[in-house]
Design a protein around this motif. Structure first.
Motif: not given
Length: 138
Positions: A27-34
């Motif tokens: 849930a904390h991933a904001h960008y490509a590639g997690n």
């Protein structure tokens, strides 16, 4: 006059440290590639600084500044992190600390959807130096 609780039994001494372990949720991933934003690590630095101040001064302290921040490697969702604060200078009210985020384990989707590897050696992802202030001692 109000009584202040007695500070922790370990007075602030250079070299003292605190380490937290943390799993980075997807849930904390904001960008490509997690990828997770750099502010995530800075928030974790605040957590370890708070515990270190509680242990040394019996107070959470207040983060005043960073004098240096280095983003050295990515932090990704699914990483297992160790976050450390080490006391490097003790003033009358200020506490200067070195911080580090290390990636201890990381997902390996090439081996399977839930596969992960322990990293040996760990990857140093973020370093910083910061200053926290605490109330005057009673």
């Amino acid at each position: 006059m109000t009584d202040r609780p007695t500070p922790a039994s370990h007075p602030a001494q250079v070299g003292m440290g605190v380490t937290h372990a943390r799993y980075v949720p997807y849930a904390h991933a904001h960008y490509a590639g997690n990828l997770v934003d750099g502010a995530y690590g800075l928030g974790l630095f605040g957590d370890v600084a708070t515990e270190l101040c509680i242990r040394t001064d019996g107070d959470e302290g207040l983060f005043a500044s960073y004098s240096d921040v280095q983003f050295l490697a990515p932090v990704r969702a699914g990483d297992c992190l160790e976050v450390t604060a080490t006391l490097v200078r003790v003033g009358s009210r200020s506490r200067e600390m070195d911080f580090q985020v290390r990636v201890m384990a990381r997902g390996n989707p090439e081996r399977g959807a839930s596969a992960a590897d322990v990293l040996d050696p760990p990857v140093v992802a973020t370093t910083a130096r910061g200053t926290v202030v605490v109330p005057p001692s009673a």
